[in-house]
Design an enzyme around this catalytic site. Structure first.
Site, PDB file in Angstrom:
ATOM      1  CD  GLU A  81      51.208  14.755  58.528  1.00  0.00           C
ATOM      2  OE1 GLU A  81      50.079  14.365  58.845  1.00  0.00           O
ATOM      3  OE2 GLU A  81      52.192  14.003  58.495  1.00  0.00           O
ATOM      4  CE  LYS A 263      53.663   8.869  59.500  1.00  0.00           C
ATOM      5  NZ  LYS A 263      52.806  10.068  59.390  1.00  0.00           N
ATOM      6  CG  ASP A 279      71.287   8.905  62.917  1.00  0.00           C
ATOM      7  OD1 ASP A 279      70.262   8.796  62.222  1.00  0.00           O
ATOM      8  OD2 ASP A 279      72.298   8.196  62.754  1.00  0.00           O
ATOM      9  CG  HIS A 378      44.611  14.976  58.747  1.00  0.00           C
ATOM     10  ND1 HIS A 378      45.933  15.112  58.449  1.00  0.00           N
ATOM     11  CD2 HIS A 378      44.544  14.117  59.798  1.00  0.00           C
ATOM     12  CE1 HIS A 378      46.651  14.357  59.268  1.00  0.00           C
ATOM     13  NE2 HIS A 378      45.830  13.745  60.090  1.00  0.00           N
TER      14      HIS A 378
END
Length: 424
Positions: A81, A263, A279, A378
């Protein structure tokens, strides 16, 4: 050497490589690997995983000039992204000008647990196990002597009771894993303890396993941003800061918002975790558990306003048990390159950088959301992706992007239509 990163995103791919070659000292092998775009080989991949058919690539980017604890880093990012890299670069530029990030590693230990059941008297067993703590710690260290030689090893042991459909007595082992994440280390130690714990408790062991809820590997990152860095207009800067604080409060109150808030934080954290061979699934699991530690899922960061000093203050604490050794870290050429770009940080130093990047990503997202809105930032990046999907060649992309933005219609059909017109 001071590197001139100005206009880096607008340079061509060869120009970016050349700047990196001239400005950052890489080993000849890594430099050649970067120029050849050398990735994980199928042969090594076949040894790392099962049923391998090939390897999967993602864009490998950098965020320049990240100032953490007085040191400037070039931070590698792996993400598909583009807005994530652009946002992180913007945020780090602003925060670095304002003095950078301060990060503190509170502790660096991993926790494993042995679950015991069918224990006749759990309280008596708890007391017996605790009375043998030193013997049990010694037994754990004997199971993995190499970590003791490196200055780590089992440090503490505690016992808790849980009642429910099944009653459990759980033994927690705290281990200093040094530069490793420590999953294999903990699991080996716990397996060694199980027979002795069964004997002491007169119960049965269900499992011995590392916990990803790494509450003994907490890292706090903070930054202080003078309001003048938010906007040259005082009123506008203050309003923006106040709205960022409100957005932070919103994420503390509403779990629906908190999920998206967090997020956005992990947009940056995951990009660096992947780049350094860590990880990211384990780190996310622990962080989301930490976000729910008081019974309500909350935003992980907190922003406040110091009206007297006219500063916006960001703070975030996360479990961050990352590694610089072990696993596949030394096997993937891109991961090796990442650690070289960062200057071969220790596990504590890397954890500090990662949490700082999460806070930077959060600042950029909140500033966009309460300012011009997230969609404006965006728009151009979305248009570029659509142009590529429509089949535009490199020289056609800029004009097609301009056409999509002018039309204010962002879908593949419109992109193909504009591309047809451009070509005719």
């Amino acid at each position: 050497m001071k590197i001139n990163w100005s206009g880096f995103s607008k340079k061509t791919y060869p120009e970016r490589l050349e700047l990196l070659k001239d400005s950052i000292i890489l080993s000849q092998e890594l430099q050649e690997g970067l120029e050849k775009n050398e990735n994980l080989s199928v042969q090594i991949a076949d040894q790392l995983s099962e049923n391998v058919l090939g390897t999967f690539s993602l864009p490998y980017s950098i965020v320049p000039e990240v100032l953490v604890n007085g040191q400037t880093y070039t931070v590698p990012y792996v993400t598909e992204e583009p807005s994530v890299v652009a946002a992180a670069s913007f945020a780090c530029k602003v925060i670095s000008r304002a003095g950078g990030f301060t990060a503190q590693v509170h502790e660096r230990q991993m926790i494993g647990q042995v679950a015991l059941y069918q224990v006749p008297d759990r309280e008596e067993a708890r007391q017996v196990i605790l009375s043998q703590k030193e013997e049990l710690l010694k037994l754990a260290n004997q199971a993995y002597p190499s970590i003791v030689k490196r200055g780590g090893g089992a440090r503490d042991l505690r016992v808790e009771q849980f009642s429910g459909q099944t009653d459990f007595l759980v033994v927690y082992l705290h281990v200093d894993t040094q530069e490793a994440m420590g999953a294999n280390m903990l699991n080996t130690m716990l397996e060694a303890l199980k027979p002795r714990l069964e004997n002491l408790s007169q119960g049965q062991s269900l499992m011995g396993i590392l916990s990803n809820y790494a509450t003994e590997s907490l890292v706090t990152a903070t930054c202080r941003i003078a309001l003048r860095y938010l906007s040259p207009q005082n009123d506008q800067a203050r309003e923006l800061a106040e709205k960022i604080v409100l957005a932070s409060h919103f994420a503390q109150a509403d779990p629906y918002r908190a999920a998206t808030h967090n997020k956005g934080i992990f947009n940056g954290i995951d990009a660096l975790l992947i780049a350094t061979g860590n990880d990211w699934r384990a780190i996310e699991a622990g962080a989301h558990a930490y976000a729910s530690r008081d019974g309500l899922y909350r935003g992980l960061s907190l922003w406040t306003l110091d009206s007297e000093k006219e500063e916006l203050i960001g703070e975030m604490t996360l479990p961050m048990p990352v590694a610089t050794k072990g696993g596949s870290i030394g096997l993937n050429p891109r991961v090796v390159l990442s650690h070289e770009l960062l200057g071969h940080p220790s596990a504590k130093e890397l954890a500090s950088i990662i949490v700082s990047m999460g806070l930077a990503q959060n600042f950029a997202a909140l500033k966009a959301l309460v300012g011009a809105g997230i969609q404006q930032g965006h728009m151009k990046l979305q248009a570029k992706s659509l142009a590529l999907l429509a089949g535009a060649k490199e020289a056609e992309v800029p004009k097609l992007v301009e056409g999509l933005i002018a039309e204010k219609t962002f879908n593949l059909e419109k992109a193909k239509s504009i591309l047809e017109i451009l070509r005719s």
